[in-house]
Design an enzyme around this catalytic site. Structure first.
Site, PDB file in Angstrom:
ATOM      1  N   ASP A 288       0.581  -1.005  -0.049  1.00  0.00           N
ATOM      2  CA  ASP A 288       0.246  -0.289  -0.003  1.00  0.00           C
ATOM      3  C   ASP A 288       1.173   1.844   0.315  1.00  0.00           C
ATOM      4  OD1 ASP A 288      -2.105  -1.912   0.505  1.00  0.00           O
ATOM      5  OD2 ASP A 288      -2.499  -1.270   2.457  1.00  0.00           O
TER       6      ASP A 288
ATOM      7  N   GLU B 248     -11.401  -1.275  -4.707  1.00  0.00           N
ATOM      8  CA  GLU B 248     -10.770  -0.392  -3.867  1.00  0.00           C
ATOM      9  C   GLU B 248      -9.299   0.156  -4.374  1.00  0.00           C
ATOM     10  OE1 GLU B 248      -9.327  -4.191  -1.160  1.00  0.00           O
ATOM     11  OE2 GLU B 248      -7.261  -4.251  -2.389  1.00  0.00           O
TER      12      GLU B 248
END
Length: 336
Positions: free
Chosen positions: A38, A212
């Site tokens: 991430d 997402e």
């Protein structure tokens, strides 16, 4: 540490790009770090600030040379409370500079969530810091954003004088993308609009139906773009898709957004890249946008800390849409 021989190939190119060049050298040394799920980069002045998921804290690396990110000191700027709504699973931090202050948006889960029920207790939270340097000063907890659903991966952007928040809420069996207006960096106003659902086959890999990690990119002709990651992160089919809204469109109108049928960045076994996703964008000194994303260096490596951050420039086609070269990186080290 990053391989020294490959790093040497990219140092000059990254320094040149940082100084304002629009072209790259013959190679880049991806990944930038051996681990970094991430990933996120924002550039302020001559400094690149990097964040990634650690799970139990928020940390920042600061460097003026991306090719030396691995050498930059990592500063832990916040740790979660022992209990409460933001005590566990600290994921997907994003660092934003808004109206002269720093804000970190991050995903967290409640301490009292039963095992296997964490998704119903996840939300996006905000921290604020008035220091000029985000690795210093005090981070104040602005709390959880009042989203309509539990969800993850919040981001924010401004368009036509208004600020918006986009995240990935859990709606039934799906993870979708929703947008809502903001009155300030920690307050939502009005109703949320779902702008995309996992309705393509490539968005349903790994046994889940997931969109997402939404991220905003302004097009050169005024178009609004949102990238996102589709499918389960443990699937090698995890990839980056694209939404577009025409210049002047209302971002809160679901009909304003159209979806590309295929991902704009997907696995490339020939380049040792699998499951690329969870991206962000930053700009070099000359305004050239670059993408940062994580990926695995080999197949079947799952959704773990083995995911590592990679960068590459964004190109534009004749219609003003973002185009990405096939991703490439070093092969994983072979253990005797």
């Amino acid at each position: 540490m990053v391989n020294g021989t490959l790093r040497a190939l990219v140092v000059a190119a990254l320094l040149q790009a940082s100084a304002g060049a629009s072209a790259l050298g013959p190679a880049h040394d991806n990944p930038l770090l051996d681990s970094g799920p991430d990933p996120w980069i924002t550039k302020e002045g001559q400094v690149f600030y990097y964040m990634g998921t650690h799970g139990d804290r928020l940390a920042i690396r600061a460097t003026s040379d991306l090719s030396k990110l691995a050498d930059a000191k990592e500063v832990t700027v916040w740790r979660p409370p022992a209990t409460g709504p933001n005590a566990r699973s600290i994921w997907a931090p994003e660092l934003h500079r808004i109206d002269g202050k720093w804000y970190i948006y991050y995903t967290a889960a409640a301490s009292d969530a039963a095992e296997g029920q964490e998704d119903a207790h996840r939300g996006v939270f905000v921290l604020e810091n008035s220091s000029a340097d985000p690795t210093r000063g005090t981070w104040h907890d602005r709390g959880r954003l009042a989203t309509a659903h539990p969800g993850i991966d919040g981001t924010t952007f401004a368009s036509q004088g208004k600020r918006y928040f986009v995240y990935s809420p859990y709606v039934g069996p799906d993870s979708v993308l929703a947008i809502v207006e903001m009155s300030n960096p920690w307050t939502l106003v009005g109703n949320e609009t779902i702008i995309a659902r996992p309705d393509q086959a490539w968005e349903r890999q790994g046994g889940r139906q997931i969109l997402e990690g939404p991220e905003f990119l302004q097009g050169p002709k005024g178009d609004l773009f949102l990238t996102y990651s589709g499918s389960a992160c443990w699937s090698d089919g995890y990839a980056i898709g694209l939404l577009r809204a025409a210049a002047g469109a209302n971002p809160l109108d679901a009909n304003a957004w159209s979806k590309a049928k295929q991902p704009i960045l997907a696995k490339n076994p020939a380049g040792n890249v699998y499951a690329p996703g969870h991206n962000g964008f930053f700009h070099m000194a000359d305004g050239t946008p670059w993408i940062i994303y994580h990926a695995n260096p080999g197949p079947d490596m799952g959704c773990t800390a083995k995911r590592s951050p990679r960068v590459q420039p964004v190109h534009w086609d004749a219609q003003g849409r973002p185009v990405l070269d096939p991703p490439a990186g070093r092969a994983p080290a072979v253990t005797p």
